[in-house]
Motif scaffolding. Sequence first.
Motif, short mmCIF file in Angstrom:
data_model
loop_
_atom_site.label_atom_id
_atom_site.label_comp_id
_atom_site.label_asym_id
_atom_site.label_seq_id
_atom_site.Cartn_x
_atom_site.Cartn_y
_atom_site.Cartn_z
N HIS A 6 0.34 9.09 47.81
CA HIS A 6 0.28 10.44 47.21
C HIS A 6 -0.50 11.35 48.16
O HIS A 6 -1.72 11.47 48.07
CB HIS A 6 -0.37 10.35 45.82
N HIS A 41 5.02 18.97 46.12
CA HIS A 41 5.38 19.48 44.79
C HIS A 41 6.84 19.95 44.78
O HIS A 41 7.22 20.83 45.56
CB HIS A 41 4.47 20.65 44.40
N GLU A 66 6.42 14.88 44.06
CA GLU A 66 5.64 15.03 42.83
C GLU A 66 6.29 16.14 42.01
O GLU A 66 6.20 17.32 42.37
CB GLU A 66 4.18 15.37 43.14
N HIS A 74 2.65 16.03 35.78
CA HIS A 74 3.05 15.60 37.13
C HIS A 74 3.54 14.17 37.10
O HIS A 74 2.88 13.29 36.55
CB HIS A 74 1.87 15.73 38.10
N HIS A 152 -1.88 10.73 38.43
CA HIS A 152 -3.28 10.92 37.97
C HIS A 152 -3.37 11.00 36.46
O HIS A 152 -3.71 12.04 35.89
CB HIS A 152 -3.92 12.15 38.64
N ASP A 204 -4.08 11.60 46.59
CA ASP A 204 -3.65 12.97 46.26
C ASP A 204 -4.27 13.94 47.28
O ASP A 204 -4.73 15.02 46.94
CB ASP A 204 -4.07 13.35 44.83
ZN LIG Z 1 -0.57 16.34 40.67
#
Ligand SMILES: [Zn+2]
Length: 229
Positions: A6, A41, A66, A74, A152, A204
Amino acid sequence: MFYDLHIHSGLSPCGDSAMTPNNIARMAVLKGLQLIAVTDHNSLKQQHVMAEVAHQYGLTYLYGVELQSQEEVHILGYFATEKSMEAMQKWIENHQIKVKNRPDFFGDQTLFDKDDQIIDDEPVALIFSLNASLESCIKAIHHKGGKAVLAHLYGRKYGLIQQLGFIPEGLPIDGVELCDPREVPFFKNEYPQYAHLPILCNSDAHQLGDIHEARFSLEAPILKMWGIR
Ligand SMILES: [Zn+2]
Ligand SMILES: [Zn+2]
């Protein structure tokens, strides 16, 4: 295999401009990782180049994205093949709200070539939710041959628990991502029906320094199940 699945590139509006394909791959190698996925994203447009560069550095690469659902949740989608990744991108384009990006307001959405040269700016704002429910997103990921992982889960905005408070009954996920490994026993106790699934601890990372050290690894059966070679 030590992983970080991620990571955001400069294509994500919130990703640092130094998050170029070569910088990401180089940092992953420095940190001792073997397997990475960049998950921008609502877009897979950086994936071809990212995979090529990662391979040049001797890394194993998993195509990733994502997604942000209508519920503002998400969800990570992972794809072992180029074909499935491309099919997912087409689905996203059919479910995007076509608002023009405002880089000064939302952030730059930069696409790089394999030498880290800027080739384009993604014109559609990637910051907005897709026009699809959480369940539709998971269904689409599966339909394209991918794996769906709740991002997450606890403790961060856009995680399912923050947004809905619980995992809906029977949600057909393939794994969960927890921000902190100390959440694992709590998760397994709270959701025994999902305790057998892969649990990922990713960075992330939106900046190079945040990419994980070689701390978390995936074992052979999961790699095989996910089609990672
Ligand atoms: Zn996220
Ligand atoms: Zn993210």
